[in-house]
Scaffold this active site. Structure first.
Site, PDB file in Angstrom:
ATOM      1  N   SER A  25      39.587  38.390  32.735  1.00 31.51           N
ATOM      2  CA  SER A  25      38.863  38.525  33.676  1.00 31.51           C
ATOM      3  C   SER A  25      37.362  38.839  32.816  1.00 31.51           C
ATOM      4  O   SER A  25      37.321  39.095  31.800  1.00 31.51           O
ATOM      5  CB  SER A  25      39.347  39.801  34.836  1.00 31.51           C
ATOM      6  OG  SER A  25      38.181  40.676  35.354  1.00 31.51           O
ATOM      7  N   TYR A  27      45.016  47.934  31.992  1.00 29.06           N
ATOM      8  CA  TYR A  27      44.555  46.660  32.382  1.00 29.06           C
ATOM      9  C   TYR A  27      43.368  46.121  31.976  1.00 29.06           C
ATOM     10  O   TYR A  27      43.212  45.108  31.957  1.00 29.06           O
ATOM     11  CB  TYR A  27      43.812  46.884  33.586  1.00 29.06           C
ATOM     12  CG  TYR A  27      43.664  45.423  34.497  1.00 29.06           C
ATOM     13  CD1 TYR A  27      44.152  44.813  34.954  1.00 29.06           C
ATOM     14  CD2 TYR A  27      42.138  45.261  34.911  1.00 29.06           C
ATOM     15  CE1 TYR A  27      44.051  43.616  35.804  1.00 29.06           C
ATOM     16  CE2 TYR A  27      42.152  44.164  35.344  1.00 29.06           C
ATOM     17  CZ  TYR A  27      43.202  43.021  35.472  1.00 29.06           C
ATOM     18  OH  TYR A  27      42.220  42.161  36.607  1.00 29.06           O
TER      19      TYR A  27
END
Length: 262
Positions: free
Chosen positions: A139, A152
């Site tokens: 990401s 995360y």
């Protein structure tokens, strides 16, 4: 014998969109996720629509024994996997010390350890079969620290750096490694992580999973090191390189607190 693309987290979101985009190009598939009913339905639909062979395997990749069983089955069956897409992942949000540890452990098991284990196991199969391609899904948040989503963000930083390292290691064995770094995407991720992305930008800058998949599959032909779909996301990634680390922490923390209403 057909050559398969194995996609994890293939029952929804970017994983499902990638499965459809690859099937549209005639790619045989092995879909991996936890939801048997969803996988069965998706496999039937993609096979009928695009005339490709679609297999599926039910597996909770955060459970090491299930993951080992999957790898053993793939090796025993002698399936030729030419593309591995490590898409499965989950998020958590909120103050780290307030999280249930079992959830944090599941995140690390799935986002980090399972991804590395699949690269190791299937990468070895690819090397014996003469080559292949690996796409790991990270990401753009892997480019910066992320207060209130610390685990995360860190897991995606691992995926980014791990993939770049593997790219150099495996190119001599005929294996191409790329890492996908999408920006905010319209999937169930934010809802599952208890975040309201509308509080940040109203969803105006978000891409659809189908857009991300289309651009990704198109880029896979070139096999670049890093795939960042969408010019806004590429611009954002480039802009981050000019920020000092303290500013990155403050910016990400403020955005995450806003989305969590903290």
């Amino acid at each position: 014998m057909p050559r398969f693309a194995l996609i994890t987290g293939a029952s929804s979101g970017i994983g499902l969109a990638l499965a459809e985009a690859l099937a549209r190009r005639g790619q045989a598939l092995i879909l991996v996720a936890r939801q048997r009913d969803a996988l069965d339905s998706i496999a039937c639909e993609l096979s009928q629509r695009f005339g490709v062979e679609v297999l599926f395997r039910v597996c909770d990749l955060s459970e090491p024994l299930q993951l080992s069983g999957l790898l053993h089955e793939l090796e025993q069956n002698g399936l030729h996997i030419e593309l591995l897409v490590n898409n499965a992942g989950i998020g958590s949000s909120g103050a780290f010390l307030d999280q249930d540890w079992s959830r944090e452990q599941e995140l690390l098991e799935l986002n980090v350890l399972a991804l590395a284990r699949l690269c190791h196991g299937i990468g070895a199969l690819m090397a014996r079969q003469g080559g292949g391609q690996i796409l790991n899904v990270a990401s753009v948040v892997g480019l910066l620290p992320g207060p209130w989503m610390s685990s995360y963000y860190a897991s995606k930083a691992f995926v980014l750096h791990f993939s770049e390292g593997l790219r150099e290691e495996l190119k001599g064995r005929g294996i191409k490694v790329s890492v996908l770094c999408p920006g905010p995407t319209r999937t169930a991720f934010f809802r599952n992580a208890s975040m309201d992305i509308a509080k940040i930008d109203g969803g105006k800058l978000m891409m659809s999973a189908e857009e991300v998949a289309f651009l990704t599959v198109k880029a896979l032909r070139r096999a670049p090191a890093i795939i960042i779909p969408g010019w806004r996301n590429r611009l954002m990634a480039a802009g981050l390189s000019f920020l000092p680390r303290w500013a990155m922490r403050k910016l990400a923390g403020r955005l995450n607190r806003t989305a969590l209403s903290l």
